[in-house]
Write a protein that holds these residues in place. Sequence first.
Motif, short mmCIF file in Angstrom:
data_model
loop_
_atom_site.label_atom_id
_atom_site.label_comp_id
_atom_site.label_asym_id
_atom_site.label_seq_id
_atom_site.Cartn_x
_atom_site.Cartn_y
_atom_site.Cartn_z
N LEU A 1 0.83 -1.21 0.00
CA LEU A 1 0.00 0.00 0.00
C LEU A 1 0.87 1.26 0.00
O LEU A 1 0.72 2.14 -0.85
CB LEU A 1 -0.91 0.00 1.24
CG LEU A 1 -1.68 1.30 1.50
CD1 LEU A 1 -2.81 1.47 0.49
CD2 LEU A 1 -2.22 1.31 2.92
N VAL A 2 1.76 1.33 0.94
CA VAL A 2 2.55 2.55 1.11
C VAL A 2 3.56 2.72 -0.02
O VAL A 2 3.79 3.83 -0.49
CB VAL A 2 3.21 2.58 2.50
CG1 VAL A 2 4.10 3.80 2.66
CG2 VAL A 2 2.12 2.57 3.59
N HIS A 3 4.14 1.63 -0.50
CA HIS A 3 5.08 1.73 -1.61
C HIS A 3 4.38 2.30 -2.85
O HIS A 3 4.90 3.21 -3.50
CB HIS A 3 5.71 0.37 -1.92
CG HIS A 3 6.72 0.45 -3.00
ND1 HIS A 3 7.96 1.03 -2.82
CD2 HIS A 3 6.66 0.06 -4.30
CE1 HIS A 3 8.63 0.99 -3.96
NE2 HIS A 3 7.86 0.41 -4.88
N ARG A 4 3.20 1.78 -3.14
CA ARG A 4 2.45 2.27 -4.31
C ARG A 4 2.06 3.74 -4.12
O ARG A 4 2.14 4.54 -5.05
CB ARG A 4 1.21 1.40 -4.54
CG ARG A 4 0.41 1.84 -5.75
CD ARG A 4 1.25 1.68 -7.03
NE ARG A 4 0.55 2.14 -8.19
CZ ARG A 4 0.72 3.36 -8.75
NH1 ARG A 4 1.57 4.23 -8.23
NH2 ARG A 4 0.04 3.69 -9.82
N PHE A 5 1.66 4.09 -2.91
CA PHE A 5 1.32 5.48 -2.60
C PHE A 5 2.51 6.40 -2.89
O PHE A 5 2.38 7.41 -3.57
CB PHE A 5 0.90 5.60 -1.13
CG PHE A 5 0.82 7.00 -0.64
CD1 PHE A 5 -0.23 7.83 -1.02
CD2 PHE A 5 1.80 7.51 0.21
CE1 PHE A 5 -0.30 9.14 -0.56
CE2 PHE A 5 1.73 8.82 0.66
CZ PHE A 5 0.68 9.63 0.27
N TYR A 6 3.69 6.03 -2.41
CA TYR A 6 4.87 6.89 -2.60
C TYR A 6 5.35 6.91 -4.04
O TYR A 6 6.02 7.87 -4.45
CB TYR A 6 5.98 6.53 -1.62
CG TYR A 6 5.78 7.24 -0.31
CD1 TYR A 6 6.00 8.61 -0.20
CD2 TYR A 6 5.31 6.57 0.81
CE1 TYR A 6 5.78 9.28 0.99
CE2 TYR A 6 5.08 7.23 2.00
CZ TYR A 6 5.32 8.59 2.08
OH TYR A 6 5.08 9.25 3.26
N GLU A 7 5.02 5.91 -4.82
CA GLU A 7 5.32 5.99 -6.26
C GLU A 7 4.57 7.17 -6.86
O GLU A 7 5.11 7.90 -7.69
CB GLU A 7 4.94 4.69 -6.97
CG GLU A 7 5.89 3.56 -6.71
CD GLU A 7 5.51 2.27 -7.41
OE1 GLU A 7 6.38 1.41 -7.54
OE2 GLU A 7 4.33 2.11 -7.82
N GLY A 8 3.33 7.38 -6.43
CA GLY A 8 2.56 8.53 -6.89
C GLY A 8 3.09 9.83 -6.36
O GLY A 8 3.21 10.82 -7.09
N VAL A 9 3.43 9.85 -5.08
CA VAL A 9 3.96 11.07 -4.45
C VAL A 9 5.24 11.52 -5.15
O VAL A 9 5.46 12.71 -5.37
CB VAL A 9 4.22 10.85 -2.95
CG1 VAL A 9 5.03 11.99 -2.34
CG2 VAL A 9 2.90 10.67 -2.20
N ALA A 10 6.10 10.58 -5.52
CA ALA A 10 7.39 10.91 -6.14
C ALA A 10 7.22 11.72 -7.42
O ALA A 10 8.09 12.53 -7.77
CB ALA A 10 8.16 9.62 -6.44
N GLU A 11 6.10 11.53 -8.10
CA GLU A 11 5.84 12.23 -9.37
C GLU A 11 4.88 13.40 -9.21
O GLU A 11 4.54 14.04 -10.20
CB GLU A 11 5.27 11.24 -10.39
CG GLU A 11 6.15 10.02 -10.64
CD GLU A 11 7.53 10.39 -11.15
OE1 GLU A 11 7.62 11.31 -12.00
OE2 GLU A 11 8.51 9.76 -10.71
N ASP A 12 4.46 13.70 -8.00
CA ASP A 12 3.45 14.73 -7.78
C ASP A 12 4.10 16.08 -7.49
O ASP A 12 4.79 16.23 -6.48
CB ASP A 12 2.55 14.32 -6.61
CG ASP A 12 1.33 15.21 -6.52
OD1 ASP A 12 1.50 16.41 -6.19
OD2 ASP A 12 0.22 14.71 -6.74
N PRO A 13 3.88 17.09 -8.35
CA PRO A 13 4.54 18.39 -8.16
C PRO A 13 4.07 19.13 -6.90
O PRO A 13 4.79 19.99 -6.38
CB PRO A 13 4.18 19.17 -9.42
CG PRO A 13 2.98 18.48 -9.98
CD PRO A 13 3.05 17.05 -9.55
N LEU A 14 2.91 18.81 -6.39
CA LEU A 14 2.40 19.47 -5.19
C LEU A 14 2.93 18.78 -3.92
O LEU A 14 3.37 19.44 -2.98
CB LEU A 14 0.87 19.46 -5.19
CG LEU A 14 0.20 20.10 -3.98
CD1 LEU A 14 0.52 21.59 -3.90
CD2 LEU A 14 -1.31 19.90 -4.06
N LEU A 15 2.89 17.46 -3.90
CA LEU A 15 3.27 16.73 -2.69
C LEU A 15 4.77 16.49 -2.55
O LEU A 15 5.30 16.51 -1.43
CB LEU A 15 2.55 15.38 -2.64
CG LEU A 15 1.04 15.42 -2.51
CD1 LEU A 15 0.49 14.00 -2.43
CD2 LEU A 15 0.61 16.23 -1.30
#
Length: 137
Positions: free
Chosen positions: A30-44
Amino acid sequence: MEGVTEIPHGAPPETTFYEQVGGEDTFRRLVHRFYEGVAEDPLLRPMYPEEDLGPAEERLTLFLIQYWGGPTTYSQNRGHPRLRMRHAPFTVDRAAHDAWLRHMRTAVDELGLSEEHERTLWKYLTYAAATMVNTAG
């Protein structure tokens, strides 16, 4: 004895949500997949000062594991969660809230949990995200 409920021998003990959904592996996915998104998010992404998101990923993983009934490694390493205090230095507005939930939604959907477990987890995550908002906008 009146008023005492006897538990039959061999009855399975109640399991925690953590165990019901697959334990540590589920929360790590869960958390690994979440941070894959965060890594590419210009806001987060700018909210994570560490160059490597690994330490943040580990902290969230251990927190969720503990919250849902797994080992208490998070508190042993970091003390009381104090989530609002730990997030206070960051501007968490509605846009950040929405982005966080968008990435978490993707991660939850990919777990393939039962409808009941998914609903329980999502209810907590939306509540947690709402409590972190500290700036209007």
